[in-house]
Design a protein around this motif. Structure first.
Motif, PDB file in Angstrom:
ATOM      1  N   ASN A 190       0.827  -1.209   0.000  1.00 40.13           N
ATOM      2  CA  ASN A 190       0.000   0.000   0.000  1.00 40.13           C
ATOM      3  C   ASN A 190       0.861   1.259   0.000  1.00 40.13           C
ATOM      4  O   ASN A 190       0.595   2.203  -0.746  1.00 40.13           O
ATOM      5  N   GLY A 233       1.301   3.947  -3.218  1.00 34.38           N
ATOM      6  CA  GLY A 233       1.049   5.376  -3.039  1.00 34.38           C
ATOM      7  C   GLY A 233       2.240   6.219  -3.451  1.00 34.38           C
ATOM      8  O   GLY A 233       2.088   7.280  -4.069  1.00 34.38           O
ATOM      9  N   ASN A 253       2.446   6.239  -7.288  1.00 34.19           N
ATOM     10  CA  ASN A 253       1.404   7.130  -7.824  1.00 34.19           C
ATOM     11  C   ASN A 253       1.795   8.597  -7.655  1.00 34.19           C
ATOM     12  O   ASN A 253       1.629   9.403  -8.572  1.00 34.19           O
ATOM     13  N   SER A 254       2.329   8.948  -6.499  1.00 34.37           N
ATOM     14  CA  SER A 254       2.757  10.319  -6.244  1.00 34.37           C
ATOM     15  C   SER A 254       3.912  10.714  -7.166  1.00 34.37           C
ATOM     16  O   SER A 254       3.926  11.811  -7.728  1.00 34.37           O
TER      17      SER A 254
END
Length: 107
Positions: free
Chosen positions: A83, A87, A90-91
């Protein structure tokens, strides 16, 4: 983000983190691993030339994958890592653009 996830994240943010200046660091070009009923095992490797200190043509350079370290995670830690890493990717892509997938050459 759900209330449960927020409270866990807020709790984690209140725990002081100490990063020793002599903590080992590795550079990895890839990873592989697997799991057992008890844990997940992740081995990070770097690709190194098979021959070093020799004059060879660029067409004959062979590679080996040298494992730099193994990380063993409890199932919950593995899920948290997935997870968190998702993230972060994606950032990164939002800020710098899509990370290209490797293109495999067909022989």
């Amino acid at each position: 983000m759900s209330k449960e996830n927020r409270s866990e994240e807020e709790k984690d943010n209140k725990i002081p983190v100490v990063i020793p200046s002599d903590a080992p660091r590795i550079y990895a070009t890839g990873a592989f691993g697997g799991y057992t009923p008890q844990d997940f095992r992740l081995m990070f490797f770097s690709e190194e030339p098979l021959q070093q200190d020799a004059i060879i043509s660029s067409e004959k350079i062979g590679l080996k994958r040298e494992v730099q370290t193994e990380v063993i995670l409890a199932p919950l830690a593995a899920k948290q890592l997935v997870n968190w890493l998702s993230g972060q990717v994606n950032s990164f892509e939002k800020n710098f653009g899509k990370i290209p997938s490797p293109q495999h050459k067909e022989k």
